[in-house]
Write a protein that holds these residues in place. Structure first.
Motif, PDB file in Angstrom:
ATOM      1  N   UNK A 373      41.682  -8.891  39.417  1.00  0.00           N
ATOM      2  CA  UNK A 373      40.636  -9.670  40.074  1.00  0.00           C
ATOM      3  C   UNK A 373      39.756  -8.786  40.956  1.00  0.00           C
ATOM      4  N   UNK A 374      40.349  -7.818  41.627  1.00  0.00           N
ATOM      5  CA  UNK A 374      39.569  -6.893  42.443  1.00  0.00           C
ATOM      6  C   UNK A 374      38.616  -6.069  41.567  1.00  0.00           C
ATOM      7  N   UNK A 375      39.086  -5.649  40.411  1.00  0.00           N
ATOM      8  CA  UNK A 375      38.213  -4.919  39.501  1.00  0.00           C
ATOM      9  C   UNK A 375      37.050  -5.771  39.020  1.00  0.00           C
ATOM     10  N   UNK A 376      37.327  -7.054  38.752  1.00  0.00           N
ATOM     11  CA  UNK A 376      36.255  -7.951  38.337  1.00  0.00           C
ATOM     12  C   UNK A 376      35.228  -8.130  39.444  1.00  0.00           C
ATOM     13  N   UNK A 377      35.693  -8.205  40.700  1.00  0.00           N
ATOM     14  CA  UNK A 377      34.759  -8.325  41.828  1.00  0.00           C
ATOM     15  C   UNK A 377      33.904  -7.071  41.934  1.00  0.00           C
ATOM     16  N   UNK A 378      34.508  -5.896  41.777  1.00  0.00           N
ATOM     17  CA  UNK A 378      33.763  -4.635  41.853  1.00  0.00           C
ATOM     18  C   UNK A 378      32.697  -4.576  40.769  1.00  0.00           C
ATOM     19  N   UNK A 379      32.997  -5.106  39.599  1.00  0.00           N
ATOM     20  CA  UNK A 379      32.018  -5.098  38.512  1.00  0.00           C
ATOM     21  C   UNK A 379      30.914  -6.117  38.724  1.00  0.00           C
ATOM     22  N   UNK A 380      31.231  -7.223  39.403  1.00  0.00           N
ATOM     23  CA  UNK A 380      30.272  -8.317  39.542  1.00  0.00           C
ATOM     24  C   UNK A 380      29.315  -8.135  40.708  1.00  0.00           C
ATOM     25  N   UNK A 381      29.829  -7.693  41.845  1.00  0.00           N
ATOM     26  CA  UNK A 381      29.021  -7.664  43.065  1.00  0.00           C
ATOM     27  C   UNK A 381      27.813  -6.733  42.961  1.00  0.00           C
ATOM     28  N   UNK A 382      27.936  -5.485  42.472  1.00  0.00           N
ATOM     29  CA  UNK A 382      26.748  -4.624  42.420  1.00  0.00           C
ATOM     30  C   UNK A 382      25.616  -5.201  41.584  1.00  0.00           C
ATOM     31  N   UNK A 383      25.939  -5.724  40.404  1.00  0.00           N
ATOM     32  CA  UNK A 383      24.882  -6.256  39.549  1.00  0.00           C
ATOM     33  C   UNK A 383      24.313  -7.533  40.134  1.00  0.00           C
ATOM     34  N   UNK A 384      25.126  -8.291  40.874  1.00  0.00           N
ATOM     35  CA  UNK A 384      24.631  -9.492  41.532  1.00  0.00           C
ATOM     36  C   UNK A 384      23.650  -9.123  42.647  1.00  0.00           C
ATOM     37  N   UNK A 385      23.987  -8.096  43.417  1.00  0.00           N
ATOM     38  CA  UNK A 385      23.102  -7.640  44.495  1.00  0.00           C
ATOM     39  C   UNK A 385      21.785  -7.118  43.929  1.00  0.00           C
ATOM     40  N   UNK A 386      21.873  -6.340  42.861  1.00  0.00           N
ATOM     41  CA  UNK A 386      20.657  -5.801  42.238  1.00  0.00           C
ATOM     42  C   UNK A 386      19.781  -6.931  41.711  1.00  0.00           C
ATOM     43  N   UNK A 387      20.404  -7.907  41.054  1.00  0.00           N
ATOM     44  CA  UNK A 387      19.625  -9.011  40.494  1.00  0.00           C
ATOM     45  C   UNK A 387      18.953  -9.829  41.593  1.00  0.00           C
ATOM     46  N   UNK A 388      19.698 -10.169  42.648  1.00  0.00           N
ATOM     47  CA  UNK A 388      19.121 -10.972  43.727  1.00  0.00           C
ATOM     48  C   UNK A 388      18.031 -10.207  44.455  1.00  0.00           C
ATOM     49  N   UNK A 389      18.182  -8.884  44.563  1.00  0.00           N
ATOM     50  CA  UNK A 389      17.169  -8.088  45.241  1.00  0.00           C
ATOM     51  C   UNK A 389      15.893  -7.918  44.444  1.00  0.00           C
TER      52      UNK A 389
END
Length: 405
Positions: A373-389
């Motif tokens: 689950x931690x690995x999934x969070x690491x994969x999800x958060x950066x692309x989510x931040x980039x997309x929202x930005x």
């Protein structure tokens, strides 16, 4: 337009349905956040929603006051055991009261928005449809937000637990904040013991190179389709996205065989060869629509001033196309960052794993579930931040070419 007596019927009906939606939402949120049992009572939700909805049809007080009054009323109903949300054993009065106050406040305020402009008696069909559309819009926001937010919440909360907590109660998604930085032990172990720093770096530069290669091929291709005249242009323009009619799983075995015979399997170079194949068609499709929307007169003026066609593209077309290029780059980056099937099929060496391939290697009975689950969070958060930005650039780029300028 004929007038129908929709007001007295619509307000209780929408109120009943809206209370059911909110009761389910509040019960789920409170259960996940506290670990205590909350459940919606459908019959009481329908009753309270209909009664309050009818009472809010002609409010005489400000909306915030209405929200406070409804919240307080449902809190009292909760103490009497007749509220839309029931609580199980172990739920304190504070938590139960908070759930009903939140439910009532949200319901009172949102019902005023839904019923805004709806008369008590005769109403036109247009006024009735507006109220129904506002209800459906609110339902859609809640439903689709829940689909996205609940799995993400479960993923984050699971990653912050230790093995003892997961074994004790795997369905308890609350966390103990007293642990402090110890909550992030799974993330630290991923970078220390599972080489996740290398996976992140590999995914980053593979995604960036995929974007550059995609733009290098799609810009001239899209410009040619949009501006130049050549035989087969129309057929090529219409067939750009045909590759997406063939599922990638169908192509997986031929790609695996071809890359194995060519010695490209288990190499980053092989990944960089196949990723642009999946992204260039959609980039071509997006860019050609934008290029067609640019005024051709500007480019013709550049040609008349002595610029070559390549110079026109570089000095005129591309600067005017920055929103589209930004949106295409973001979209391609997300595709490359999240791609799993090809990476799983072609990469076997852990030193060359992309992030998604590295996460798949954590799906083992020998590795604690919180690490996955931690690995999934690491994969999800950066692309989510980039997309929202950069979302505003993506939206602008996708829509700007839809109207010819």
């Amino acid at each position: 337009m004929s007038r129908l007596r929709f007001g007295y019927v619509t307000a209780p009906l929408l109120g009943a349905l809206w209370m059911v939606v909110l009761a389910i939402t509040v019960a789920v949120v409170m259960s996940f956040s506290t670990g205590a049992p909350f459940r919606p009572v459908i019959l009481l939700s329908l009753m309270w929603g209909a009664v309050i909805g009818f009472g809010l049809l002609t409010p005489r007080v400000p909306s915030l006051v209405v929200a406070a009054l409804v919240g307080a009323g449902l809190a009292v109903a909760g103490l009497a055991g007749v509220a839309p949300v029931a609580t199980g054993e172990g739920v304190g009065l504070v938590a139960a009261g908070l759930a009903h106050v939140v439910l009532g406040a949200i319901f009172g305020y949102s019902m005023l928005v839904i019923l805004d402009g709806l008369p008590t008696g005769s109403a036109t069909r247009h006024e009735f449809e507006e109220a129904v559309i506002r209800f459906l819009t609110g339902f859609g926001y809640i439903f689709f937000t829940a689909i996205v937010a609940i799995p993400f919440y479960v993923m984050v909360m699971t990653s912050l637990k230790n093995q003892a907590e997961l074994m004790a109660n795997p369905l308890d998604f609350s966390i103990d904040l007293s642990q402090g930085w110890g909550l992030f032990r799974s993330y630290v172990e991923l970078f220390q013991d599972f080489n996740f720093g290398s996976y992140l770096w590999t995914s980053f530069y593979v995604s960036v190179l995929t974007v550059l290669l995609t733009l290098a091929f799609s810009i001239p291709g899209a410009y040619a389709v949009a501006r130049l005249r050549f035989k087969g242009r129309a057929a090529f323009s219409r067939s750009i996205l045909l590759i997406y009619m063939v599922p990638m799983i169908v192509l997986a075995l031929p790609i695996y065989i071809a890359f194995s015979m060519a010695g490209l399997r288990n190499t980053i170079f092989g990944i960089l060869l196949i990723y642009p194949v999946t992204t260039i068609p959609v980039a071509l499709y997006m860019l050609q629509g934008y290029f067609r929307g640019l005024p051709a007169e500007i480019e013709e003026a550049g040609l008349m001033d002595g610029l070559s066609r390549l110079a026109v593209i570089w000095k005129i077309t591309l600067p005017l196309s920055l929103p589209a290029l930004a949106s295409v780059s973001l979209y391609v980056f997300m595709i490359a960052w999240n791609e799993f099937l090809l990476a799983f099929m072609l990469l076997d060496d852990p030193s060359k794993f992309t992030l998604t391939r590295g996460i798949a290697s954590l799906n083992s009975s020998e590795i604690p579930r919180q690490h996955l689950m931690a690995g999934a969070v690491i994969a999800t958060v950066p692309i989510m931040v980039i997309f929202l930005g950069l979302e505003r650039f993506m939206t602008k780029g996708l829509t700007a070419g839809s109207v010819k300028g």
